[in-house]
Design a protein around this motif. Structure first.
Motif, short mmCIF file in Angstrom:
data_model
loop_
_atom_site.label_atom_id
_atom_site.label_comp_id
_atom_site.label_asym_id
_atom_site.label_seq_id
_atom_site.Cartn_x
_atom_site.Cartn_y
_atom_site.Cartn_z
N GLN A 1 0.83 -1.18 0.00
CA GLN A 1 0.00 0.00 0.00
C GLN A 1 0.88 1.25 0.00
O GLN A 1 1.91 1.29 0.66
CB GLN A 1 -0.92 0.01 1.22
CG GLN A 1 -1.86 1.18 1.28
CD GLN A 1 -2.83 1.08 2.43
OE1 GLN A 1 -3.04 0.02 3.00
NE2 GLN A 1 -3.43 2.21 2.76
N VAL A 2 0.47 2.27 -0.74
CA VAL A 2 1.21 3.52 -0.82
C VAL A 2 0.89 4.38 0.39
O VAL A 2 -0.27 4.50 0.80
CB VAL A 2 0.85 4.29 -2.11
CG1 VAL A 2 1.56 5.65 -2.14
CG2 VAL A 2 1.24 3.47 -3.33
N GLN A 3 1.91 4.98 0.97
CA GLN A 3 1.74 5.85 2.12
C GLN A 3 2.42 7.19 1.87
O GLN A 3 3.54 7.24 1.35
CB GLN A 3 2.34 5.20 3.37
CG GLN A 3 2.15 6.02 4.63
CD GLN A 3 2.74 5.35 5.86
OE1 GLN A 3 3.43 4.34 5.76
NE2 GLN A 3 2.47 5.90 7.03
N LEU A 4 1.74 8.28 2.24
CA LEU A 4 2.27 9.62 2.10
C LEU A 4 2.35 10.28 3.47
O LEU A 4 1.40 10.20 4.25
CB LEU A 4 1.38 10.47 1.18
CG LEU A 4 1.12 9.92 -0.23
CD1 LEU A 4 0.14 10.83 -0.96
CD2 LEU A 4 2.43 9.82 -1.00
N VAL A 5 3.46 10.93 3.75
CA VAL A 5 3.66 11.57 5.04
C VAL A 5 4.12 13.00 4.84
O VAL A 5 5.20 13.25 4.30
CB VAL A 5 4.70 10.81 5.89
CG1 VAL A 5 4.87 11.50 7.25
CG2 VAL A 5 4.28 9.37 6.09
N LEU A 20 6.90 22.85 2.77
CA LEU A 20 6.27 21.59 3.10
C LEU A 20 6.93 20.44 2.35
O LEU A 20 7.39 20.62 1.22
CB LEU A 20 4.78 21.61 2.75
CG LEU A 20 3.93 22.74 3.34
CD1 LEU A 20 2.48 22.56 2.95
CD2 LEU A 20 4.09 22.79 4.86
N SER A 21 6.98 19.29 2.98
CA SER A 21 7.55 18.10 2.36
C SER A 21 6.55 16.96 2.42
O SER A 21 5.75 16.88 3.36
CB SER A 21 8.84 17.68 3.07
OG SER A 21 9.83 18.69 2.99
N CYS A 22 6.60 16.10 1.45
CA CYS A 22 5.75 14.92 1.40
C CYS A 22 6.60 13.74 0.96
O CYS A 22 7.07 13.71 -0.18
CB CYS A 22 4.58 15.13 0.44
SG CYS A 22 3.60 13.65 0.12
N ALA A 23 6.78 12.79 1.85
CA ALA A 23 7.55 11.59 1.54
C ALA A 23 6.60 10.48 1.14
O ALA A 23 5.60 10.24 1.81
CB ALA A 23 8.38 11.18 2.74
N ALA A 24 6.92 9.81 0.05
CA ALA A 24 6.08 8.73 -0.46
C ALA A 24 6.76 7.39 -0.23
O ALA A 24 7.95 7.22 -0.50
CB ALA A 24 5.81 8.93 -1.95
N PHE A 25 5.98 6.43 0.27
CA PHE A 25 6.49 5.09 0.54
C PHE A 25 5.65 4.07 -0.23
O PHE A 25 4.45 4.23 -0.39
CB PHE A 25 6.45 4.78 2.03
CG PHE A 25 7.22 5.75 2.87
CD1 PHE A 25 8.56 5.55 3.14
CD2 PHE A 25 6.60 6.88 3.38
CE1 PHE A 25 9.28 6.44 3.92
CE2 PHE A 25 7.30 7.78 4.16
CZ PHE A 25 8.65 7.56 4.42
N GLY A 26 6.31 3.01 -0.68
CA GLY A 26 5.63 1.99 -1.44
C GLY A 26 6.03 2.05 -2.91
O GLY A 26 6.88 2.85 -3.30
#
Length: 125
Positions: A1-5, A20-26
């Motif tokens: 599953q994709v996760q955004l933080v 602002l920052s957005c890290a994407a996982f997956g």
């Protein structure tokens, strides 16, 4: 599953700046479109800025010339540099991503399947 933080929100005075920052996982089935959206109390969620898979950027008229969206593909991170902030920019800011979004709909929230938890931005008058 994709996760955004998301991260980087905070409180600033009018005229100040935030990044602002957005890290994407997956992983993805295809290249991703990513964007920033915001929602103030009592208002609908609105698109702020977005980047298409080809690198093309779109901005809401209200932030053109003040905000800049960028991404670091190597770090899987999206950024939003916000300058000359106004009290009207106060809102919860969300990062969003989707493997495919039509270029004419990059600032439309319903097009995106993956969302972060949001980060609060408050600009004092």
């Amino acid at each position: 599953q994709v996760q955004l933080v998301e991260s980087g929100g905070g409180s600033v005075q009018s005229g100040g700046s935030l990044r602002l920052s957005c890290a994407a996982f997956g992983h993805w089935f295809s290249r991703q479109c990513m964007g920033w959206f915001r929602q103030a109390p009592g208002k609908e969620r609105e698109g702020v800025a977005a980047i298409d898979v080809d690198g093309s950027a779109s901005y809401a008229d209200s932030v053109k010339g003040r905000f800049t969206i960028s991404q670091d593909n190597a770090k899987n991170t999206l950024y939003l540099q916000m300058n000359s902030l106004k009290p009207e920019d106060t809102a919860t800011y969300y990062c969003a991503a989707d493997p495919q979004v039509p270029w004419w709909s990059l600032l439309r929230a319903p097009e995106y399947d993956y969302w972060g938890q949001g980060t609060q931005v408050t600009v004092a008058s």
